[in-house]
Design an enzyme around this catalytic site. Sequence first.
Site, PDB file in Angstrom:
ATOM      1  N   GLY A  51      79.441   6.609  26.910  1.00 55.22           N
ATOM      2  CA  GLY A  51      79.058   5.753  25.781  1.00 55.22           C
ATOM      3  C   GLY A  51      80.029   4.622  25.535  1.00 55.22           C
ATOM      4  N   GLU A 116      76.665   4.194  17.820  1.00 56.25           N
ATOM      5  CA  GLU A 116      76.492   5.623  18.101  1.00 56.25           C
ATOM      6  C   GLU A 116      76.415   6.378  16.790  1.00 56.25           C
ATOM      7  OE1 GLU A 116      79.423   7.036  20.915  1.00 56.25           O
ATOM      8  OE2 GLU A 116      78.435   6.034  22.574  1.00 56.25           O
ATOM      9  N   HIS A 233      77.511  18.529  22.299  1.00 60.58           N
ATOM     10  CA  HIS A 233      76.782  17.259  22.387  1.00 60.58           C
ATOM     11  C   HIS A 233      75.292  17.578  22.373  1.00 60.58           C
ATOM     12  CE1 HIS A 233      75.446  13.307  23.639  1.00 60.58           C
ATOM     13  NE2 HIS A 233      76.683  12.860  23.555  1.00 60.58           N
ATOM     14  N   ARG A 279      76.948  14.403  15.071  1.00 64.04           N
ATOM     15  CA  ARG A 279      76.587  15.229  16.220  1.00 64.04           C
ATOM     16  C   ARG A 279      76.314  16.695  15.887  1.00 64.04           C
ATOM     17  NH1 ARG A 279      80.367  13.269  21.113  1.00 64.04           N
ATOM     18  NH2 ARG A 279      79.169  11.347  21.158  1.00 64.04           N
ATOM     19  N   HIS A 340      81.004  20.198  24.526  1.00 64.92           N
ATOM     20  CA  HIS A 340      81.368  18.846  24.950  1.00 64.92           C
ATOM     21  C   HIS A 340      82.837  18.511  24.678  1.00 64.92           C
ATOM     22  CE1 HIS A 340      80.722  14.636  25.875  1.00 64.92           C
ATOM     23  NE2 HIS A 340      81.081  14.259  24.655  1.00 64.92           N
ATOM     24  N   ARG A 375      84.317  15.441  15.693  1.00 68.45           N
ATOM     25  CA  ARG A 375      84.792  14.122  16.134  1.00 68.45           C
ATOM     26  C   ARG A 375      83.700  13.059  16.021  1.00 68.45           C
ATOM     27  NH1 ARG A 375      84.560  11.614  21.413  1.00 68.45           N
ATOM     28  NH2 ARG A 375      83.407  13.463  22.012  1.00 68.45           N
TER      29      ARG A 375
HETATM   30  P1  FAD Z   1      91.048  14.157  30.759  1.00 70.38           P
HETATM   31  O1  FAD Z   1      90.515  12.817  30.926  1.00 70.38           O
HETATM   32  O2  FAD Z   1      90.106  15.285  30.909  1.00 70.38           O
HETATM   33  O3  FAD Z   1      92.212  14.356  31.822  1.00 70.38           O
HETATM   34  C1  FAD Z   1      92.827  15.617  31.980  1.00 70.38           C
HETATM   35  C2  FAD Z   1      93.611  15.609  33.266  1.00 70.38           C
HETATM   36  O4  FAD Z   1      94.393  16.789  33.370  1.00 70.38           O
HETATM   37  C3  FAD Z   1      92.722  15.588  34.502  1.00 70.38           C
HETATM   38  O5  FAD Z   1      93.327  14.717  35.411  1.00 70.38           O
HETATM   39  C4  FAD Z   1      92.804  17.019  35.018  1.00 70.38           C
HETATM   40  O6  FAD Z   1      92.593  17.140  36.394  1.00 70.38           O
HETATM   41  C5  FAD Z   1      94.234  17.356  34.662  1.00 70.38           C
HETATM   42  N1  FAD Z   1      94.530  18.785  34.563  1.00 70.38           N
HETATM   43  C6  FAD Z   1      93.842  19.738  33.875  1.00 70.38           C
HETATM   44  N2  FAD Z   1      94.456  20.922  34.042  1.00 70.38           N
HETATM   45  C7  FAD Z   1      95.527  20.713  34.833  1.00 70.38           C
HETATM   46  C8  FAD Z   1      96.534  21.547  35.376  1.00 70.38           C
HETATM   47  N3  FAD Z   1      96.565  22.858  35.161  1.00 70.38           N
HETATM   48  N4  FAD Z   1      97.476  20.979  36.151  1.00 70.38           N
HETATM   49  C9  FAD Z   1      97.473  19.653  36.427  1.00 70.38           C
HETATM   50  N5  FAD Z   1      96.536  18.821  35.942  1.00 70.38           N
HETATM   51  C10 FAD Z   1      95.580  19.349  35.149  1.00 70.38           C
HETATM   52  N6  FAD Z   1      84.850  10.168  24.671  1.00 70.38           N
HETATM   53  C11 FAD Z   1      84.735   8.920  24.184  1.00 70.38           C
HETATM   54  O7  FAD Z   1      85.558   8.494  23.371  1.00 70.38           O
HETATM   55  N7  FAD Z   1      83.711   8.127  24.601  1.00 70.38           N
HETATM   56  C12 FAD Z   1      82.777   8.528  25.500  1.00 70.38           C
HETATM   57  O8  FAD Z   1      81.883   7.773  25.858  1.00 70.38           O
HETATM   58  C13 FAD Z   1      82.879   9.848  26.013  1.00 70.38           C
HETATM   59  N8  FAD Z   1      81.964  10.307  26.902  1.00 70.38           N
HETATM   60  C14 FAD Z   1      82.168  11.529  27.468  1.00 70.38           C
HETATM   61  C15 FAD Z   1      81.297  11.956  28.465  1.00 70.38           C
HETATM   62  C16 FAD Z   1      81.509  13.159  29.108  1.00 70.38           C
HETATM   63  C17 FAD Z   1      80.572  13.619  30.183  1.00 70.38           C
HETATM   64  C18 FAD Z   1      82.613  13.967  28.726  1.00 70.38           C
HETATM   65  C19 FAD Z   1      82.871  15.284  29.405  1.00 70.38           C
HETATM   66  C20 FAD Z   1      83.461  13.560  27.716  1.00 70.38           C
HETATM   67  C21 FAD Z   1      83.248  12.343  27.086  1.00 70.38           C
HETATM   68  N9  FAD Z   1      84.105  11.896  26.085  1.00 70.38           N
HETATM   69  C22 FAD Z   1      83.962  10.640  25.584  1.00 70.38           C
HETATM   70  C23 FAD Z   1      85.308  12.644  25.744  1.00 70.38           C
HETATM   71  C24 FAD Z   1      86.499  12.018  26.486  1.00 70.38           C
HETATM   72  O9  FAD Z   1      86.077  11.615  27.761  1.00 70.38           O
HETATM   73  C25 FAD Z   1      87.656  12.967  26.624  1.00 70.38           C
HETATM   74  O10 FAD Z   1      87.946  13.599  25.415  1.00 70.38           O
HETATM   75  C26 FAD Z   1      88.903  12.195  27.070  1.00 70.38           C
HETATM   76  O11 FAD Z   1      88.614  11.461  28.231  1.00 70.38           O
HETATM   77  C27 FAD Z   1      90.039  13.156  27.319  1.00 70.38           C
HETATM   78  O12 FAD Z   1      91.088  12.460  27.914  1.00 70.38           O
HETATM   79  P2  FAD Z   1      92.378  13.273  28.342  1.00 70.38           P
HETATM   80  O13 FAD Z   1      93.278  12.307  29.011  1.00 70.38           O
HETATM   81  O14 FAD Z   1      92.889  14.044  27.215  1.00 70.38           O
HETATM   82  O15 FAD Z   1      91.815  14.355  29.391  1.00 70.38           O
HETATM   83  C1  SIN Z   2      78.368   9.793  24.653  1.00 65.35           C
HETATM   84  O1  SIN Z   2      78.313   8.806  25.393  1.00 65.35           O
HETATM   85  O2  SIN Z   2      77.432  10.221  23.999  1.00 65.35           O
HETATM   86  C2  SIN Z   2      79.656  10.508  24.553  1.00 65.35           C
HETATM   87  C3  SIN Z   2      80.480   9.849  23.561  1.00 65.35           C
HETATM   88  C4  SIN Z   2      81.566  10.751  23.105  1.00 65.35           C
HETATM   89  O3  SIN Z   2      81.632  11.910  23.481  1.00 65.35           O
HETATM   90  O4  SIN Z   2      82.372  10.267  22.316  1.00 65.35           O
END
Ligand code: FAD
Ligand code: SIN
Length: 534
Positions: A51, A116, A233, A279, A340, A375
């Site tokens: 999104g 959204e 979600h 949501r 989600h 959220r």
């Molecule tokens: P992540 O991006 O998940 O990164 C975690 C990292 O840690 C990965 O590289 C993983 O491999 C690594 N890792 C995990 N465990 C270990 C381990 N034991 N050792 C070493 N490395 C490890 N949010 C929004 O704001 N907008 C959106 O449009 C949106 N769309 C989404 C769509 C989907 C399908 C999903 C699943 C989520 C979406 N979200 C969205 C939520 C958002 O993407 C996540 O909350 C956010 O990207 C999390 O970022 P992060 O850096 O915390 O974790």
């Molecule tokens: C979505 O695109 O609906 C995901 C957005 C989000 O998880 O924040």
Amino acid sequence: MQKAKDGHVDFLVLGSGIAGIRAAIELARHGCVLVLTKGEIFESSTEHAQGGIAVALAEDDEVHLHFDDTLRAGDGLCREEAVRILVEEGPQAIHELIEWGMHFDKNGGKLAFTREGAHSRSRVLHSQGDSTGAGILRALVAKAKKLRRIEIRPHSYAVDLLADSGRIAGVFYLDETTQSLKEIRAGSVLLATGGLGQVYKETTNPPVACGDGVAMAYRAGAYLSDMEFIQFHPTALYIQSAPRFLLSEALRGEGGLLRNIELERFMPRYHEAGELAPRDIVSRALVMEMLRCRSEFNYLDLTGLDAERVMKRFPKIYSTCLAFNIDITLDLIPVRPAAHYAMGGVATDLEGATTLEGLYAAGEAAATGVHGANRLASNSLLEGLVYGARAARAMVEKHGFSDPLPSQASFASAKHIPNHAPAPRTVIAAAELERAACHIRTILWEKVGIIREGNELSEAIQKLDAIELSSPKTPAQPFYQTRNILEVARVIARSAGERKESRGAHYRSDFPLKDELEPARHSYLSRTKPVSFA
Ligand code: FAD
Ligand code: SIN
């Protein structure tokens, strides 16, 4: 990076999603940074984010409106200072990202914003239509790769934190290419390991989202917070035995409608905002309609939208659904909710410090309180940027945890963490682990899901407590992952059992109302302290 080779770095970052890479960029100004990440660099929730990213930059928008919408969605549980930081520092974080090469979609030369659920303005920036996360991650990784002091080491699976003289001093990790256990020491460690959707049978999350960081921190003695709040979600593609591919909320933002299998548009019966209600409300409405109509799914209907625009605006969703023989411009799309996002995680203060000295957390693995009980859509990418950078600055300053905890809680001490890698004992077959993981996920989905009830939660806790995993003879990732899934599942079930009210994403049919107590309280627990509220 000479220091990493010697088994020590200044800063260790676990995870290469938005939070981890943003933090690494900040840290590289002050020392050598090693980013360990499991699997390939880009495999993360960030990569799949569709999104977009919410930020108050549109002409008709204001930071205080973003603040108000976030608080409203959080259902009384957001930590206001944390939200203020998010919305106030957000615009600068986006400008910086654009300077580093990020391209957001534009309309007539101006940034294009979409709407959204629960947003009072169109404030969600997107990229290549529905590939926002992938675009952001590429921009961040490209920037990180230009910085000599950052090394990103893929196929490095963090197993457990290691402690020295009462502080977190590094990590044991599994080199996935050689299957050997290694250790690396660091001045401080950032957990940026993302979410935990894989604890549930139905999830939008990629396979890497097993709650590893939360489980590691818990074993080490850190406090976790708000673990009962799991966001479901509303619209995951429902095709039996296919993964639950996300159908972005932006599809409803652009006019998509929800229908039950009798083809009735039902959302106006549940909320004045219809399909764009928060949501948690939409997800529960979908469950109620499935129960009422005795169906396994509902429909998302995009057939009233301009087909050309849908294909252009959502190219990835269009092509993925087409691969399942669903033309989203012509066909109704079968959907149902899926796990989600985790609002809770490792308890941190506003600077990302956890209750363990030397350990910091950011992104989805952390619980800053910014999302409250639910959220607001597209706030988590922004959180990764803003709080990833803040945690990095705190690591440089050696800032320690500075929040009050529940009165019966005491600071955990890292000195009790075993200073060795987990001892292998018996051989355990991969198939047996897969069965155990499947059992855990089913318990969570059926008993700690969208609608919860006290007896069911007790049953879930009992069943989870009865599961024993014997450790393998040689280091094995499936074992470590299943162990983490089990630990996180237990923590979610126990936290959900103790919160005897309905708030945001935590809905209890036996306590359908919000607790009268003001202000609302966060839950906390650690390995040695039961769930308490403050
Ligand atoms: P992540 O991006 O998940 O990164 C975690 C990292 O840690 C990965 O590289 C993983 O491999 C690594 N890792 C995990 N465990 C270990 C381990 N034991 N050792 C070493 N490395 C490890 N949010 C929004 O704001 N907008 C959106 O449009 C949106 N769309 C989404 C769509 C989907 C399908 C999903 C699943 C989520 C979406 N979200 C969205 C939520 C958002 O993407 C996540 O909350 C956010 O990207 C999390 O970022 P992060 O850096 O915390 O974790
Ligand atoms: C979505 O695109 O609906 C995901 C957005 C989000 O998880 O924040």
